[in-house]
Write a protein that holds these residues in place. Structure first.
Motif, PDB file in Angstrom:
ATOM      1  N   ALA A   1      47.558  44.443 -30.679  1.00  0.00           N
ATOM      2  CA  ALA A   1      46.400  43.629 -30.286  1.00  0.00           C
ATOM      3  C   ALA A   1      45.094  44.411 -30.417  1.00  0.00           C
ATOM      4  CB  ALA A   1      46.589  43.135 -28.852  1.00  0.00           C
TER       5      ALA A   1
ATOM      6  N   GLU B   1      43.212  55.030 -27.248  1.00  0.00           N
ATOM      7  CA  GLU B   1      44.656  54.862 -27.027  1.00  0.00           C
ATOM      8  C   GLU B   1      45.150  56.058 -26.226  1.00  0.00           C
ATOM      9  OE1 GLU B   1      47.368  52.810 -27.394  1.00  0.00           O
ATOM     10  OE2 GLU B   1      48.380  54.525 -26.489  1.00  0.00           O
ATOM     11  N   LEU B   2      45.832  55.778 -25.125  1.00  0.00           N
ATOM     12  CA  LEU B   2      46.213  56.897 -24.261  1.00  0.00           C
ATOM     13  C   LEU B   2      47.326  57.776 -24.841  1.00  0.00           C
ATOM     14  CD1 LEU B   2      48.994  56.558 -22.264  1.00  0.00           C
ATOM     15  CD2 LEU B   2      47.614  54.708 -21.399  1.00  0.00           C
TER      16      LEU B   2
ATOM     17  N   GLY C   1      51.808  51.539 -29.340  1.00  0.00           N
ATOM     18  CA  GLY C   1      52.286  50.881 -28.115  1.00  0.00           C
ATOM     19  C   GLY C   1      53.756  50.546 -28.226  1.00  0.00           C
ATOM     20  N   THR C   2      54.104  49.279 -28.000  1.00  0.00           N
ATOM     21  CA  THR C   2      55.520  48.894 -28.092  1.00  0.00           C
ATOM     22  C   THR C   2      55.939  48.654 -29.552  1.00  0.00           C
ATOM     23  OG1 THR C   2      54.911  46.610 -27.611  1.00  0.00           O
ATOM     24  CG2 THR C   2      55.711  47.926 -25.775  1.00  0.00           C
ATOM     25  N   SER C   3      55.032  48.899 -30.487  1.00  0.00           N
ATOM     26  CA  SER C   3      55.392  48.853 -31.915  1.00  0.00           C
ATOM     27  C   SER C   3      55.249  50.259 -32.497  1.00  0.00           C
ATOM     28  CB  SER C   3      54.490  47.873 -32.674  1.00  0.00           C
ATOM     29  OG  SER C   3      54.709  46.561 -32.237  1.00  0.00           O
TER      30      SER C   3
ATOM     31  N   ALA D   1      59.366  47.552 -31.325  1.00  0.00           N
ATOM     32  CA  ALA D   1      59.504  46.318 -32.102  1.00  0.00           C
ATOM     33  C   ALA D   1      59.890  46.670 -33.528  1.00  0.00           C
ATOM     34  CB  ALA D   1      58.185  45.568 -32.088  1.00  0.00           C
ATOM     35  N   HIS D   2      60.849  45.913 -34.089  1.00  0.00           N
ATOM     36  CA  HIS D   2      61.290  46.351 -35.410  1.00  0.00           C
ATOM     37  C   HIS D   2      61.427  45.261 -36.462  1.00  0.00           C
ATOM     38  CE1 HIS D   2      64.867  45.293 -33.234  1.00  0.00           C
ATOM     39  NE2 HIS D   2      65.647  45.452 -34.274  1.00  0.00           N
ATOM     40  N   TYR D   3      61.044  44.035 -36.152  1.00  0.00           N
ATOM     41  CA  TYR D   3      61.093  43.055 -37.244  1.00  0.00           C
ATOM     42  C   TYR D   3      60.121  41.904 -37.050  1.00  0.00           C
ATOM     43  CZ  TYR D   3      63.717  39.805 -34.282  1.00  0.00           C
ATOM     44  OH  TYR D   3      64.094  38.959 -33.280  1.00  0.00           O
TER      45      TYR D   3
ATOM     46  N   VAL E   1      41.483  55.188 -20.834  1.00  0.00           N
ATOM     47  CA  VAL E   1      40.371  54.497 -20.164  1.00  0.00           C
ATOM     48  C   VAL E   1      40.785  54.297 -18.713  1.00  0.00           C
ATOM     49  CG1 VAL E   1      39.082  52.326 -20.045  1.00  0.00           C
ATOM     50  CG2 VAL E   1      39.580  53.371 -22.271  1.00  0.00           C
TER      51      VAL E   1
ATOM     52  N   GLN F   1      47.960  47.166 -21.198  1.00  0.00           N
ATOM     53  CA  GLN F   1      48.759  46.306 -20.315  1.00  0.00           C
ATOM     54  C   GLN F   1      47.932  45.939 -19.083  1.00  0.00           C
ATOM     55  OE1 GLN F   1      49.738  49.118 -21.753  1.00  0.00           O
ATOM     56  NE2 GLN F   1      51.927  49.142 -22.181  1.00  0.00           N
TER      57      GLN F   1
ATOM     58  N   ALA G   1      49.796  40.772 -25.932  1.00  0.00           N
ATOM     59  CA  ALA G   1      50.865  39.787 -25.753  1.00  0.00           C
ATOM     60  C   ALA G   1      50.910  39.334 -24.299  1.00  0.00           C
ATOM     61  CB  ALA G   1      52.190  40.409 -26.162  1.00  0.00           C
TER      62      ALA G   1
ATOM     63  N   PRO H   1      56.043  37.486 -26.118  1.00  0.00           N
ATOM     64  CA  PRO H   1      56.062  38.908 -26.482  1.00  0.00           C
ATOM     65  C   PRO H   1      56.510  39.111 -27.932  1.00  0.00           C
ATOM     66  CG  PRO H   1      57.961  38.378 -25.116  1.00  0.00           C
ATOM     67  CD  PRO H   1      57.166  37.115 -25.242  1.00  0.00           C
TER      68      PRO H   1
ATOM     69  N   LEU I   1      55.097  39.974 -32.140  1.00  0.00           N
ATOM     70  CA  LEU I   1      54.070  40.573 -32.993  1.00  0.00           C
ATOM     71  C   LEU I   1      52.926  39.603 -33.283  1.00  0.00           C
ATOM     72  CD1 LEU I   1      53.521  42.886 -35.417  1.00  0.00           C
ATOM     73  CD2 LEU I   1      54.126  40.927 -36.761  1.00  0.00           C
TER      74      LEU I   1
HETATM   75  C1  LIG Z   1      61.661  47.322 -27.192  1.00  0.00           C
HETATM   76  C2  LIG Z   1      60.832  46.205 -27.758  1.00  0.00           C
HETATM   77  C3  LIG Z   1      61.214  45.601 -28.957  1.00  0.00           C
HETATM   78  C4  LIG Z   1      60.438  44.571 -29.491  1.00  0.00           C
HETATM   79  N1  LIG Z   1      60.809  44.009 -30.677  1.00  0.00           N
HETATM   80  C5  LIG Z   1      60.028  43.080 -31.260  1.00  0.00           C
HETATM   81  C6  LIG Z   1      60.322  42.611 -32.557  1.00  0.00           C
HETATM   82  O1  LIG Z   1      61.275  43.082 -33.173  1.00  0.00           O
HETATM   83  N2  LIG Z   1      59.501  41.665 -33.100  1.00  0.00           N
HETATM   84  C7  LIG Z   1      58.400  41.193 -32.436  1.00  0.00           C
HETATM   85  O2  LIG Z   1      57.693  40.318 -32.979  1.00  0.00           O
HETATM   86  N3  LIG Z   1      58.064  41.664 -31.226  1.00  0.00           N
HETATM   87  C8  LIG Z   1      58.855  42.592 -30.629  1.00  0.00           C
HETATM   88  N4  LIG Z   1      58.503  43.113 -29.409  1.00  0.00           N
HETATM   89  C9  LIG Z   1      57.244  42.690 -28.813  1.00  0.00           C
HETATM   90  C10 LIG Z   1      56.051  43.406 -29.492  1.00  0.00           C
HETATM   91  O3  LIG Z   1      56.299  44.788 -29.495  1.00  0.00           O
HETATM   92  C11 LIG Z   1      54.806  43.167 -28.714  1.00  0.00           C
HETATM   93  O4  LIG Z   1      54.572  41.797 -28.548  1.00  0.00           O
HETATM   94  C12 LIG Z   1      53.541  43.760 -29.344  1.00  0.00           C
HETATM   95  O5  LIG Z   1      53.756  44.974 -30.000  1.00  0.00           O
HETATM   96  C13 LIG Z   1      52.583  43.936 -28.187  1.00  0.00           C
HETATM   97  O6  LIG Z   1      51.401  44.517 -28.629  1.00  0.00           O
HETATM   98  P1  LIG Z   1      50.183  44.694 -27.637  1.00  0.00           P
HETATM   99  O7  LIG Z   1      49.112  45.337 -28.417  1.00  0.00           O
HETATM  100  O8  LIG Z   1      49.910  43.407 -26.960  1.00  0.00           O
HETATM  101  O9  LIG Z   1      50.700  45.655 -26.456  1.00  0.00           O
HETATM  102  P2  LIG Z   1      51.284  47.125 -26.444  1.00  0.00           P
HETATM  103  O10 LIG Z   1      52.163  47.362 -27.600  1.00  0.00           O
HETATM  104  O11 LIG Z   1      51.848  47.289 -25.079  1.00  0.00           O
HETATM  105  O12 LIG Z   1      50.011  48.045 -26.619  1.00  0.00           O
HETATM  106  C14 LIG Z   1      49.135  48.353 -25.568  1.00  0.00           C
HETATM  107  C15 LIG Z   1      48.551  49.726 -25.869  1.00  0.00           C
HETATM  108  O13 LIG Z   1      47.503  50.000 -24.952  1.00  0.00           O
HETATM  109  C16 LIG Z   1      47.597  51.356 -24.547  1.00  0.00           C
HETATM  110  N5  LIG Z   1      46.917  51.452 -23.245  1.00  0.00           N
HETATM  111  C17 LIG Z   1      47.248  50.799 -22.110  1.00  0.00           C
HETATM  112  N6  LIG Z   1      46.384  51.096 -21.124  1.00  0.00           N
HETATM  113  C18 LIG Z   1      45.486  51.955 -21.658  1.00  0.00           C
HETATM  114  C19 LIG Z   1      44.342  52.621 -21.126  1.00  0.00           C
HETATM  115  N7  LIG Z   1      43.950  52.444 -19.863  1.00  0.00           N
HETATM  116  N8  LIG Z   1      43.633  53.449 -21.943  1.00  0.00           N
HETATM  117  C20 LIG Z   1      44.006  53.623 -23.240  1.00  0.00           C
HETATM  118  N9  LIG Z   1      45.085  53.015 -23.787  1.00  0.00           N
HETATM  119  C21 LIG Z   1      45.807  52.188 -23.013  1.00  0.00           C
HETATM  120  C22 LIG Z   1      49.094  51.601 -24.471  1.00  0.00           C
HETATM  121  O14 LIG Z   1      49.404  52.980 -24.518  1.00  0.00           O
HETATM  122  C23 LIG Z   1      49.582  50.842 -25.695  1.00  0.00           C
HETATM  123  O15 LIG Z   1      49.582  51.649 -26.849  1.00  0.00           O
HETATM  124  C24 LIG Z   1      59.268  44.131 -28.829  1.00  0.00           C
HETATM  125  C25 LIG Z   1      58.889  44.732 -27.623  1.00  0.00           C
HETATM  126  C26 LIG Z   1      59.667  45.758 -27.087  1.00  0.00           C
HETATM  127  C27 LIG Z   1      59.253  46.387 -25.797  1.00  0.00           C
END
Ligand SMILES: Cc1cc2nc3c(=O)[nH]c(=O)nc-3n(C[C@H](O)[C@H](O)[C@H](O)COP(=O)(O)OP(=O)(O)OC[C@H]3O[C@@H](n4cnc5c(N)ncnc54)[C@H](O)[C@@H]3O)c2cc1C
Length: 506
Positions: free
Chosen positions: A71, A88-89, A95-97, A111-113, A295, A330, A479, A485, A487
């Motif tokens: 995101a 990014e911390l 993150g979760t990717s 996340a892997h697909y 942050v 998050q 997400a 949840p 990609l």
């Molecule tokens: C194990 C697992 C497998 C998954 N598999 C799939 C899949 O195969 N296909 C799919 O479509 N989706 C999958 N998902 C879901 C997908 O990973 C997520 O929907 C998507 O990556 C979320 O992205 P995001 O940017 O919203 O959040 P996040 O990936 O959580 O990113 C948030 C980022 O913000 C950073 N952050 C947080 N607070 C701070 C702060 N105060 N200062 C600086 N940085 C900060 C964190 O370190 C992190 O890097 C999976 C999720 C998990 C947990």
């Protein structure tokens, strides 16, 4: 508490309990390979020390983006201004990717697909993926295709299922009930697009009942059918059918033709969805990307955002002044970072995940291995593992196991940081059971990633609760802003946040 719920809870406790007590039976064999742990549990302590540090650097930027996951980076790629800063911390974006490097190859640690069926996907996300040269429009078929076709997994190589000790062709086995289930859901075909914000409001009533209650109303469901549905809900949403809403459950089966006769390939590079992170990061000047930057405070003063940032590598506290902010971290942490905005996200429950990458010797023969090896047993926290050899036969083999713990187990998962031997043994044992072959002597190295607040669970009410996602030049992305949840939902949330702060179309 019914039996299913009991197994669900005890499944979590069995593994964690085993770790705590270091079960002597499980630990009979000594670990002879290195184990690496990656966890964020020290963040709270860092914030405490940061507050006491003097500010040694003052910076100005148009937009500060919190979080370098899907995101945050999609917000950065959609930013109309070049003057932005992503904090990014972690040491690495994703993150979760995220992904980790083993012998100079990146392997997925989350996340892997993504699906190749993009017909029901919204135009903003598709436009960004096209700009990133991830997909291209095929004017012969009138469909979107992935550019890097070498990362497609064919349906024959896709999945095998181990269900209570037996190999089965599919998690949802052919039966009259299965047929009736898909007949029931067929009325919604075409109505469930991605991002989930595009779901028509007439269907929002489905967000107020659980998927289980919905199915129970129309079908003579039985225990093994619900176990299979629960497995799939946990795998994609981190919750069982008694937790996730019918809106989320029906979306899973109708947005993409999971169970049609169409053969649908999956897009899954070895580095998993870090592929998308990399594509976006390549579009962003490196000086705009700041890893190891936490942050820890946000305040609006004199029409500007004043942001407290800690450079965790050098332990330097920085003050950043920005006109606008995209918060893509998050939301549970808002209670510390920006408490005023926390209440509107306090309903979000996150499930913790543990990802274990097991590097094994290339000499080991694992016939019938598939890309995704599903595993259903009484330990409902273990969801199976992926095999990197199917993604790329030329790389070293890494088996990546996934555990999803119940949402109240965040602190127990952190316990694995120090007591990890049992979960490593358990995982190797389960994979050995799956292959009916002891793989332990082939294990070379193990990497454990603890993802505390990893997956926002789409429980009842979550997808349709009204939230103010833009406040005074600050927009929320991720997400966990009331989206699925997935990609594509995370990607779209960053694009929309960027629009909200700039009031522009991209
Ligand atoms: C194990 C697992 C497998 C998954 N598999 C799939 C899949 O195969 N296909 C799919 O479509 N989706 C999958 N998902 C879901 C997908 O990973 C997520 O929907 C998507 O990556 C979320 O992205 P995001 O940017 O919203 O959040 P996040 O990936 O959580 O990113 C948030 C980022 O913000 C950073 N952050 C947080 N607070 C701070 C702060 N105060 N200062 C600086 N940085 C900060 C964190 O370190 C992190 O890097 C999976 C999720 C998990 C947990």
């Amino acid at each position: 508490m019914d039996r299913r719920q009991f197994l669900y809870l005890s499944g979590g406790i069995i593994t964690l309990g085993a770790c705590k007590k270091s079960n002597p039976e499980i630990l009979q064999k000594k670990l002879t390979f290195p184990i690496h742990i990656d966890s964020n549990s020290k963040t709270g302590h860092l914030v405490k020390s940061a507050i006491e540090l003097p500010i040694t650097s003052n910076l100005r930027t148009e937009t500060l983006i919190v979080g370098g996951g899907i995101a945050g980076l999609s917000a950065a790629c959609s930013s109309p201004s070049k003057d932005f800063m992503v904090c990014e911390l972690n040491t690495r974006l994703g993150g979760t990717s995220s992904a980790l490097s083993i012998n100079n190859t990146l392997y997925s640690q989350g996340a892997h697909y993504e699906h190749t069926y993009l017909q029901n996907y919204g135009k903003d996300g598709l436009k960004l993926l096209e700009k990133l040269q991830v997909i291209k429009f095929n004017s012969y078929t009138n469909l979107w295709d992935f550019v890097d076709q070498q990362h497609l997994i064919s349906s024959e190589q896709e999945t095998a299922c181990y269900v209570h000790g037996e190999m089965k062709p599919s998690v949802l086995l052919n039966s009259e009930l299965r047929k009736n289930f898909f007949d029931l859901l067929s009325q919604f075909k075409g109505d469930f697009p991605l991002p989930s914000t595009l779901i028509p409001s007439e269907l929002h009533y489905l967000d107020h009942i659980t998927f289980y209650d919905y199915l129970n109303k129309y079908l003579p469901i039985d225990g093994s059918f619900i176990n299979a549905i629960d497995y799939q809900m946990l795998d994609d949403y981190g919750g069982t059918s008694k937790q996730v809403s019918a809106l989320a459950g029906i979306h899973y089966y109708t947005c993409r033709p999971y169970y049609s006769n169409q053969s649908i390939e999956l897009f899954s590079p070895v580095e998993g969805n870090y592929y998308f992170i990399n594509k976006m990061a390549n579009q962003i000047p490196s000086e705009n990307l700041h890893c190891n930057h936490l942050v820890f405070g946000l305040k609006k003063e004199m029409n500007r955002w004043h942001i407290d940032v800690l450079d965790t590598k050098n332990m330097i506290r920085k003050k950043v002044i920005a006109n606008t902010v995209v918060y893509a971290g998050q939301k549970h942490a808002l209670r510390y970072v920006y408490p005023l905005a926390f209440p509107q996200f306090k309903d979000v429950s996150y499930t913790p995940w543990v990802v274990i990458n097991i590097a094994v010797s290339n000499d080991i023969k694992l016939p019938n291995s598939k890309w995704q090896n599903d595993f259903i047993s009484t330990d409902t926290t273990f969801l199976g593992f992926a095999d990197s050899k199917i993604q790329n036969p030329n790389n070293n083999r890494v088996l990546t196991a996934y555990y999803c713990f119940p949402d109240m187990h965040h602190y127990s998962v952190q316990h694995l940081e120090t007591s990890y031997e049992a979960i490593v043994h358990e995982t190797i044992k389960k994979i050995s059971d799956y292959y009916k072959k002891d793989i332990s002597s082939a294990v070379q190295e193990v990497y454990i990633k603890l993802l505390g607040h990893a997956m926002p669970m789409p429980k009842t009410g979550y997808l349709t609760t009204s939230r103010k996602l833009s406040i005074d030049g600050l927009a929320f992305a991720g997400a966990d802003t009331g989206r699925l949840p997935l990609l594509f939902d995370a990607l779209d949330s960053g694009i929309q946040a960027s629009k909200m702060i700039s009031n522009t179309e991209i």
